[in-house]
Write a protein that holds these residues in place. Structure first.
Motif, PDB file in Angstrom:
ATOM      1  N   HIS A 167     -24.191 -27.773  20.098  1.00 58.51           N
ATOM      2  CA  HIS A 167     -23.982 -28.809  21.114  1.00 58.51           C
ATOM      3  C   HIS A 167     -25.233 -29.652  21.351  1.00 58.51           C
ATOM      4  O   HIS A 167     -25.146 -30.728  21.954  1.00 58.51           O
ATOM      5  CB  HIS A 167     -23.529 -28.167  22.430  1.00 58.51           C
ATOM      6  N   ARG A 168     -26.364 -29.196  20.886  1.00 59.89           N
ATOM      7  CA  ARG A 168     -27.576 -30.024  20.987  1.00 59.89           C
ATOM      8  C   ARG A 168     -27.487 -31.241  20.069  1.00 59.89           C
ATOM      9  O   ARG A 168     -28.169 -32.246  20.299  1.00 59.89           O
ATOM     10  CB  ARG A 168     -28.816 -29.204  20.612  1.00 59.89           C
ATOM     11  N   TYR A 169     -26.648 -31.132  19.038  1.00 58.14           N
ATOM     12  CA  TYR A 169     -26.594 -32.189  18.025  1.00 58.14           C
ATOM     13  C   TYR A 169     -25.217 -32.861  17.914  1.00 58.14           C
ATOM     14  O   TYR A 169     -25.132 -34.047  17.617  1.00 58.14           O
ATOM     15  CB  TYR A 169     -26.988 -31.606  16.661  1.00 58.14           C
ATOM     16  N   PHE A 170     -24.159 -32.113  18.132  1.00 59.11           N
ATOM     17  CA  PHE A 170     -22.804 -32.665  18.034  1.00 59.11           C
ATOM     18  C   PHE A 170     -22.040 -32.353  19.314  1.00 59.11           C
ATOM     19  O   PHE A 170     -22.217 -31.289  19.911  1.00 59.11           O
ATOM     20  CB  PHE A 170     -22.057 -32.058  16.835  1.00 59.11           C
ATOM     21  N   LYS A 171     -21.175 -33.266  19.724  1.00 58.39           N
ATOM     22  CA  LYS A 171     -20.322 -33.032  20.890  1.00 58.39           C
ATOM     23  C   LYS A 171     -19.215 -32.055  20.504  1.00 58.39           C
ATOM     24  O   LYS A 171     -18.832 -31.962  19.338  1.00 58.39           O
ATOM     25  CB  LYS A 171     -19.714 -34.349  21.368  1.00 58.39           C
ATOM     26  N   GLU A 172     -18.678 -31.368  21.508  1.00 59.07           N
ATOM     27  CA  GLU A 172     -17.624 -30.390  21.239  1.00 59.07           C
ATOM     28  C   GLU A 172     -16.431 -31.026  20.529  1.00 59.07           C
ATOM     29  O   GLU A 172     -15.834 -30.427  19.635  1.00 59.07           O
ATOM     30  CB  GLU A 172     -17.174 -29.719  22.541  1.00 59.07           C
ATOM     31  N   GLN A 174     -16.425 -33.149  18.345  1.00 58.73           N
ATOM     32  CA  GLN A 174     -16.738 -33.390  16.934  1.00 58.73           C
ATOM     33  C   GLN A 174     -16.727 -32.103  16.107  1.00 58.73           C
ATOM     34  O   GLN A 174     -16.765 -32.171  14.881  1.00 58.73           O
ATOM     35  CB  GLN A 174     -18.137 -34.024  16.802  1.00 58.73           C
ATOM     36  N   ILE A 175     -16.691 -30.939  16.779  1.00 62.69           N
ATOM     37  CA  ILE A 175     -16.843 -29.652  16.087  1.00 62.69           C
ATOM     38  C   ILE A 175     -15.484 -29.001  15.864  1.00 62.69           C
ATOM     39  O   ILE A 175     -14.690 -28.845  16.798  1.00 62.69           O
ATOM     40  CB  ILE A 175     -17.750 -28.701  16.898  1.00 62.69           C
ATOM     41  N   TYR A 176     -15.217 -28.614  14.626  1.00 61.16           N
ATOM     42  CA  TYR A 176     -13.960 -27.977  14.233  1.00 61.16           C
ATOM     43  C   TYR A 176     -14.276 -26.594  13.661  1.00 61.16           C
ATOM     44  O   TYR A 176     -14.862 -26.480  12.588  1.00 61.16           O
ATOM     45  CB  TYR A 176     -13.234 -28.830  13.180  1.00 61.16           C
ATOM     46  N   ARG A 177     -13.911 -25.548  14.418  1.00 58.63           N
ATOM     47  CA  ARG A 177     -14.144 -24.171  13.967  1.00 58.63           C
ATOM     48  C   ARG A 177     -12.896 -23.708  13.218  1.00 58.63           C
ATOM     49  O   ARG A 177     -11.848 -23.498  13.831  1.00 58.63           O
ATOM     50  CB  ARG A 177     -14.446 -23.258  15.159  1.00 58.63           C
ATOM     51  N   ILE A 178     -13.017 -23.526  11.928  1.00 58.49           N
ATOM     52  CA  ILE A 178     -11.836 -23.298  11.099  1.00 58.49           C
ATOM     53  C   ILE A 178     -11.483 -21.815  11.033  1.00 58.49           C
ATOM     54  O   ILE A 178     -12.334 -20.956  10.843  1.00 58.49           O
ATOM     55  CB  ILE A 178     -12.047 -23.879   9.666  1.00 58.49           C
ATOM     56  N   ASP A 179     -10.215 -21.516  11.254  1.00 55.01           N
ATOM     57  CA  ASP A 179      -9.673 -20.166  11.134  1.00 55.01           C
ATOM     58  C   ASP A 179      -8.453 -20.284  10.237  1.00 55.01           C
ATOM     59  O   ASP A 179      -7.405 -20.773  10.663  1.00 55.01           O
ATOM     60  CB  ASP A 179      -9.285 -19.629  12.517  1.00 55.01           C
ATOM     61  N   HIS A 180      -8.588 -19.845   8.982  1.00 57.75           N
ATOM     62  CA  HIS A 180      -7.516 -20.103   8.012  1.00 57.75           C
ATOM     63  C   HIS A 180      -6.198 -19.450   8.409  1.00 57.75           C
ATOM     64  O   HIS A 180      -5.127 -19.881   7.985  1.00 57.75           O
ATOM     65  CB  HIS A 180      -7.940 -19.654   6.609  1.00 57.75           C
ATOM     66  N   TYR A 181      -6.255 -18.430   9.267  1.00 54.48           N
ATOM     67  CA  TYR A 181      -5.011 -17.789   9.714  1.00 54.48           C
ATOM     68  C   TYR A 181      -4.137 -18.764  10.488  1.00 54.48           C
ATOM     69  O   TYR A 181      -2.911 -18.728  10.400  1.00 54.48           O
ATOM     70  CB  TYR A 181      -5.328 -16.565  10.581  1.00 54.48           C
ATOM     71  N   LEU A 182      -4.769 -19.640  11.273  1.00 48.91           N
ATOM     72  CA  LEU A 182      -3.997 -20.584  12.077  1.00 48.91           C
ATOM     73  C   LEU A 182      -3.388 -21.693  11.225  1.00 48.91           C
ATOM     74  O   LEU A 182      -2.547 -22.451  11.710  1.00 48.91           O
ATOM     75  CB  LEU A 182      -4.882 -21.195  13.172  1.00 48.91           C
ATOM     76  N   ARG A 264      -4.741 -26.198  23.426  1.00 52.93           N
ATOM     77  CA  ARG A 264      -5.966 -25.388  23.464  1.00 52.93           C
ATOM     78  C   ARG A 264      -6.310 -24.963  24.893  1.00 52.93           C
ATOM     79  O   ARG A 264      -6.856 -23.877  25.110  1.00 52.93           O
ATOM     80  CB  ARG A 264      -7.120 -26.139  22.797  1.00 52.93           C
ATOM     81  N   ASN A 265      -5.979 -25.793  25.874  1.00 56.35           N
ATOM     82  CA  ASN A 265      -6.190 -25.399  27.271  1.00 56.35           C
ATOM     83  C   ASN A 265      -5.375 -24.160  27.618  1.00 56.35           C
ATOM     84  O   ASN A 265      -5.863 -23.238  28.288  1.00 56.35           O
ATOM     85  CB  ASN A 265      -5.800 -26.541  28.213  1.00 56.35           C
ATOM     86  N   GLU A 266      -4.111 -24.131  27.161  1.00 57.51           N
ATOM     87  CA  GLU A 266      -3.255 -22.988  27.463  1.00 57.51           C
ATOM     88  C   GLU A 266      -3.689 -21.739  26.687  1.00 57.51           C
ATOM     89  O   GLU A 266      -3.587 -20.613  27.192  1.00 57.51           O
ATOM     90  CB  GLU A 266      -1.793 -23.317  27.168  1.00 57.51           C
ATOM     91  N   LYS A 267      -4.162 -21.924  25.468  1.00 54.45           N
ATOM     92  CA  LYS A 267      -4.678 -20.782  24.706  1.00 54.45           C
ATOM     93  C   LYS A 267      -5.891 -20.178  25.419  1.00 54.45           C
ATOM     94  O   LYS A 267      -6.044 -18.948  25.472  1.00 54.45           O
ATOM     95  CB  LYS A 267      -5.058 -21.212  23.290  1.00 54.45           C
ATOM     96  N   LEU A 268      -6.752 -21.036  25.958  1.00 50.42           N
ATOM     97  CA  LEU A 268      -7.922 -20.540  26.684  1.00 50.42           C
ATOM     98  C   LEU A 268      -7.488 -19.715  27.894  1.00 50.42           C
ATOM     99  O   LEU A 268      -8.004 -18.619  28.136  1.00 50.42           O
ATOM    100  CB  LEU A 268      -8.805 -21.701  27.122  1.00 50.42           C
ATOM    101  N   ALA A 437     -10.388 -23.587  16.730  1.00 48.97           N
ATOM    102  CA  ALA A 437     -10.840 -22.884  17.943  1.00 48.97           C
ATOM    103  C   ALA A 437     -11.908 -23.698  18.666  1.00 48.97           C
ATOM    104  O   ALA A 437     -12.830 -24.227  18.045  1.00 48.97           O
ATOM    105  CB  ALA A 437     -11.384 -21.510  17.570  1.00 48.97           C
ATOM    106  N   ARG A 438     -11.759 -23.781  19.974  1.00 49.01           N
ATOM    107  CA  ARG A 438     -12.728 -24.477  20.810  1.00 49.01           C
ATOM    108  C   ARG A 438     -13.812 -23.495  21.243  1.00 49.01           C
ATOM    109  O   ARG A 438     -13.585 -22.283  21.244  1.00 49.01           O
ATOM    110  CB  ARG A 438     -11.993 -25.070  22.020  1.00 49.01           C
ATOM    111  N   ALA A 439     -14.956 -23.995  21.652  1.00 48.13           N
ATOM    112  CA  ALA A 439     -16.086 -23.130  22.027  1.00 48.13           C
ATOM    113  C   ALA A 439     -15.704 -22.133  23.107  1.00 48.13           C
ATOM    114  O   ALA A 439     -16.009 -20.937  23.014  1.00 48.13           O
ATOM    115  CB  ALA A 439     -17.270 -23.983  22.489  1.00 48.13           C
ATOM    116  N   ASP A 440     -15.011 -22.600  24.146  1.00 47.46           N
ATOM    117  CA  ASP A 440     -14.673 -21.690  25.249  1.00 47.46           C
ATOM    118  C   ASP A 440     -13.644 -20.647  24.830  1.00 47.46           C
ATOM    119  O   ASP A 440     -13.639 -19.525  25.346  1.00 47.46           O
ATOM    120  CB  ASP A 440     -14.207 -22.469  26.488  1.00 47.46           C
ATOM    121  N   GLU A 441     -12.764 -20.979  23.863  1.00 50.47           N
ATOM    122  CA  GLU A 441     -11.826 -19.985  23.326  1.00 50.47           C
ATOM    123  C   GLU A 441     -12.576 -18.860  22.612  1.00 50.47           C
ATOM    124  O   GLU A 441     -12.276 -17.674  22.780  1.00 50.47           O
ATOM    125  CB  GLU A 441     -10.875 -20.633  22.319  1.00 50.47           C
ATOM    126  N   VAL A 442     -13.524 -19.259  21.772  1.00 46.29           N
ATOM    127  CA  VAL A 442     -14.299 -18.278  21.011  1.00 46.29           C
ATOM    128  C   VAL A 442     -15.037 -17.338  21.957  1.00 46.29           C
ATOM    129  O   VAL A 442     -15.042 -16.116  21.777  1.00 46.29           O
ATOM    130  CB  VAL A 442     -15.298 -19.001  20.072  1.00 46.29           C
TER     131      VAL A 442
END
Length: 503
Positions: A167-172, A174-182, A264-268, A437-442
């Motif tokens: 988050h020091r360099y990219f906004k949330e 902009q970040i895509y955390r990949i989980d191939h299961y999803l 993603r809000n509901e998943k959180l 996955a979003r940061a707060d989900e992780v």
């Protein structure tokens, strides 16, 4: 339908196995199905020296993972390029930036860049830092996106640290955390099964569901991943990421819309509603860990976990993990969830089983079968959905037997079902973060998992041995309340549980 804008995909770690085995074949399928934009190019980046032509041969022209006419593959390969970084990823990216700008101009990719980090997590922060130093996180001209591979941390503290670094360099956004299961169609179909069918959604609560069961079983051992796996274990490798994401899809409330952030809000909220287990007595009663032992399968001896390459001969790392837990919200109060994941099981399978309650008034008590209705969602293999219900056997009296009502994805015929990486790459290209996955989900998933790991680390919890090729430790069924037991699935969706033939 979202549009796919012109763009340049930059793959860091492009000399690695994932690029050749998954990423480029997925891109080729998207090219084949005409999903890629008119102006598109790929730049592979790594520390190994290769020319553009050598890179093309490695991942496309001579790849065993891409099957098609030589001419069509050659056309695709012209979109592939390579840049050598030298000895380190933590260097000035001035030369890399110059190459990117040249390709951006030549291929008219409109300053839209995706940076795919197919590297160890330790390199995420230096890569993000050096991209930022060249202004490659700036979205004033074109968008910039960063895709990272799991593991997203090793614990809650390390996950928070990783998120803060990024988050020091990219906004949330902009970040895509990949989980191939999803990316699997059957995982996404959980949402459709629930929210698009009035025969399920009204029953999707504590009034009608007795318990929920999730099994992720792999028939292989740790293979060549012993060094990584011995530091990770089943709970970190599968439960904290893939399986808790499945749990979130089952538990979540209906989102306001199909908008990615609403989902993603509901998943959180779902992940935050999991009841934390911190008391040692509760953890002892509700978790089981095991480790596979040497055995004979199909007449051949297979190694025990401690005999595998790069594994500590005194290792207490779990290859079997089963957890019982509850969800503290109105919909799921007092409904137990049972989730297990393991190596060296009788078959490779992932499925979700919704166990419905028995009718309150039993009028067919003489039936000798368990009449509980089940909804089985098979993630892999033999992907599909199965409903188990009681039917009358023809003849006198009311003898009840089990009936199956099933749907298989294979029945869709010529419909092309995207592989996980195809779907996820296309979603990122289109800016759709629903399956990422979003940061707060992780962090919420780690917050639930950490106390279990800490309890196991203290050495108080037993680690049970189980022979390779069986369904885990002998007393695993004791985790399930009452007279219940795990559904030990076969290789095919409609197989009745009991035992599974090892193929």
């Amino acid at each position: 339908m979202r549009t796919t804008e012109n763009q340049l995909l930059v793959i860091f770690g492009a000399s690695g196995d994932l690029t050749a085995r998954k990423l480029v074949p997925a891109l080729y399928k998207l090219y084949q199905e005409k999903h890629l934009p008119e102006h598109f190019a790929v730049l592979g980046v790594a520390r190994s020296f290769m020319t553009d032509e050598q890179f093309r041969k490695r991942v496309a022209l001579e790849s065993k993972h891409i099957k098609d006419s030589d001419e069509f593959i050659a056309q695709f390969s012209e979109k592939l390029f390579y840049q050598d970084l030298g000895d380190s990823y933590d260097v000035s990216y001035m030369e890399l930036n110059e190459r990117l700008q040249d390709l951006n101009t030549a291929y008219q990719t409109d300053n839209n860049f995706i940076f795919y980090l197919s590297t160890p997590p330790s390199l995420f922060e230096p890569i993000a830092k050096n991209l930022t130093a060249q202004g490659l996180n700036d979205e004033r001209e074109g968008w910039k996106r960063l895709i990272i591979e799991k593991p997203f941390g090793y614990s809650l503290d390390t996950a928070q640290s990783l998120n803060n670094d990024l988050h020091r360099y990219f906004k949330e956004k902009q970040i895509y955390r990949i989980d191939h299961y999803l990316g699997k169609e059957t995982v996404q179909n959980i949402l459709v099964t629930r929210f698009a069918n009035s025969i399920f959604e009204p029953l999707w609560n504590r009034s009608y569901i007795h318990h929920v069961e999730i099994t992720n079983a792999e028939s292989d051992g740790v293979e060549s991943r012993g060094g990584y796996y011995d530091k990770s274990g089943a709970l970190r490798d599968m439960f904290q990421s893939h399986l808790l994401q499945l749990v979130a899809l089952i538990v979540m409330e209906p989102p306001l819309s199909a908008d990615p952030e609403e989902i993603r809000n509901e998943k959180l909220k779902a992940l935050k509603s999991l009841r934390l287990m911190t008391d040692p007595e509760v953890l002892e009663q509700n978790t089981i860990r095991g480790q596979y032992l040497a055995s004979e399968i199909d007449g051949e001896r297979v190694n025990g976990y401690r005999e595998e390459e790069d594994v500590d001969p005194d290792s207490t790392t779990e290859t079997y993990a089963a957890v019982k837990f509850y969800v503290d919200n109105w919909r799921w109060a007092d409904v137990p969830f049972y989730v297990r994941t393991a190596k060296r099981m009788p078959t490779k399978v992932t499925e979700v089983v919704i166990h419905f309650k028995s009718p309150h008034h039993q009028i067919f008590k003489n039936s000798n079968i368990n009449k509980d209705n089940k909804l089985v969602i098979r993630i892999q293999p033999d992907e599909g959905i199965l409903v188990k219900f009681g039917v009358k056997v023809p003849g006198q009296g009311f003898k009840v037997e089990r009936g199956n009502l099933d749907f298989y994805y294979s029945s869709l015929g010529d419909t092309h079902i995207m592989e996980a990486y195809e779907r996820l790459l296309l979603d990122a290209m289109q800016g759709d973060a629903t399956l990422y996955a979003r940061a707060d989900e992780v962090e919420a998933a780690w917050r639930f998992t950490d106390p279990i790991l800490e309890y196991w680390k203290e050495g108080n919890a037993r680690i049970y041995g189980y022979s390779a090729g069986v369904w885990g430790p002998e007393h695993a069924d004791e985790l399930i309340e009452g007279k219940g037991q795990w559904r030990n699935p076969g290789a095919h969706l409609a197989d009745d549980p009991g035992y599974c033939v090892i193929e």
